[in-house]
Enzyme design. Structure first.
Site, PDB file in Angstrom:
ATOM      1  N   ASP A 120      44.143  68.696  61.044  1.00 20.55           N
ATOM      2  CA  ASP A 120      45.338  69.434  60.063  1.00 20.55           C
ATOM      3  C   ASP A 120      45.629  69.183  62.336  1.00 20.55           C
ATOM      4  O   ASP A 120      44.865  68.797  63.443  1.00 20.55           O
ATOM      5  CB  ASP A 120      44.984  70.680  60.270  1.00 20.55           C
ATOM      6  CG  ASP A 120      44.680  71.049  59.184  1.00 20.55           C
ATOM      7  OD1 ASP A 120      44.936  70.388  58.116  1.00 20.55           O
ATOM      8  OD2 ASP A 120      44.347  72.147  58.717  1.00 20.55           O
ATOM      9  N   LYS A 170      50.201  70.144  58.383  1.00 21.27           N
ATOM     10  CA  LYS A 170      51.575  71.460  58.206  1.00 21.27           C
ATOM     11  C   LYS A 170      51.692  72.247  58.514  1.00 21.27           C
ATOM     12  O   LYS A 170      50.913  73.192  59.347  1.00 21.27           O
ATOM     13  CB  LYS A 170      50.767  71.683  56.693  1.00 21.27           C
ATOM     14  CG  LYS A 170      49.876  70.323  55.395  1.00 21.27           C
ATOM     15  CD  LYS A 170      49.476  71.246  54.813  1.00 21.27           C
ATOM     16  CE  LYS A 170      50.784  71.974  53.051  1.00 21.27           C
ATOM     17  NZ  LYS A 170      51.419  71.054  53.045  1.00 21.27           N
ATOM     18  N   MET A 198      49.907  83.576  59.859  1.00 13.31           N
ATOM     19  CA  MET A 198      51.262  82.516  59.343  1.00 13.31           C
ATOM     20  C   MET A 198      52.367  83.552  59.026  1.00 13.31           C
ATOM     21  O   MET A 198      53.251  83.343  57.918  1.00 13.31           O
ATOM     22  CB  MET A 198      51.267  81.528  58.468  1.00 13.31           C
ATOM     23  CG  MET A 198      50.349  81.098  59.114  1.00 13.31           C
ATOM     24  SD  MET A 198      49.139  79.654  57.395  1.00 13.31           S
ATOM     25  CE  MET A 198      48.417  80.766  56.285  1.00 13.31           C
TER      26      MET A 198
END
Length: 278
Positions: free
Chosen positions: A60, A82, A197
């Protein structure tokens, strides 16, 4: 900006790992490994062992270069990060890549920030591997919702403030505020809410929580780049959260009384922030 400072290795101590009876990362298999919240020293011994055995590491964006440097020189490193609002590999394509690498006989290590199963889509990847007949192992990691807050001096539970905590994500698969969340129920579910997030939609989320009865004067803290030398903590209130701008990400948001403990528990300051391994 702080830089990583390398310290002398305790060779005798780490050499003991060479004789530890760890599982083998076999050819044609995949390990889904948690990289922890930031500092490379916050991975488990099993994760460290797996990194040393890997033929290929699919990682990641939040995995540090220092942690990747622990892999063997021959190990291929494939970026599969991502990041919200930026071009990113599709999840289905990442899963297919893991399957293809395993079928090619590679020792595959999927290295994910935090914990693979804590909003890390590890369950989706494991499911795809299972359907493809690929053997896999889950190596849990320290979630940023636990370890990241600890590095900010915030215990997510404390006997004097809360006996429950709720974890939730700040966006759904489309990148919007999750529509399937019962926000009135969430607002009343626990004294402490930890949101992953959530920075992009923090104003909208705060509005939903306020409409559901949360106190606008309630403490809210945002921990950016947790457990790294770039860590930054912003403290505000739920009522003022929508006014924040330019908040560094990645970040964890915690709502509730526990951030008050930062006044006495904020230990990750000064020289402690300069150590490469956390």
């Amino acid at each position: 900006m702080f830089g990583w400072i390398r310290k002398p290795r305790r060779k005798g101590h780490f050499a003991a790992l060479d004789h530890a009876d760890f599982p083998q990362l076999e050819p044609g298999t995949v390990w889904l490994v948690g990289a922890g919240p930031g500092g490379p020293g916050l991975v488990s011994l099993l994760a460290f062992s797996g990194i040393g055995q890997a033929d290929v590491i699919v990682h990641d964006a939040l995995v540090s270069s220092e942690l990747l440097a622990m892999a063997p020189p021959h190990a291929e490193r494939i970026f599969a990060g991502k990041r919200g609002g930026k071009p990113s590999p599709k999840q289905a394509d990442i899963s297919l890549q893991l399957i293809a690498l395993a079928k090619a006989g590679k020792r595959v290590l999927r290295l994910k920030g935090g914990d693979p199963y804590m909003f890390g889509r590890g369950g989706e990847e494991a499911g795809a591997l299972h359907r493809a007949g690929i053997k896999f192992r889950i190596v849990p990691g320290i979630s940023s919702g636990l370890g990241g807050l600890a590095y900010a001096g915030i215990p997510i539970t404390h006997r004097d403030t809360n006996h429950a905590v709720m974890f939730l994500t700040g966006h759904d698969e489309s990148g919007a505020v999750p529509q399937g969340v019962d926000w009135p129920a969430v607002a009343q579910a626990a004294p402490v809410l930890v949101m992953f997030m959530a920075v992009k939609h923090l104003g909208a989320i705060a509005g939903r929580l306020l409409a559901a009865g949360r106190d606008p004067n309630e403490r809210l803290a945002i921990v950016s780049h947790a457990a790294s030398p770039q860590q930054r903590v912003i403290e505000t209130t739920l009522g003022q959260a929508a006014a924040l701008t330019d908040v560094p990400t990645p970040a964890i948001v915690v709502l509730g009384p526990v951030s008050a403990y930062r006044e006495s528990l904020d230990w990750y300051v000064g020289q402690a922030r300069e150590h490469v391994f956390g």
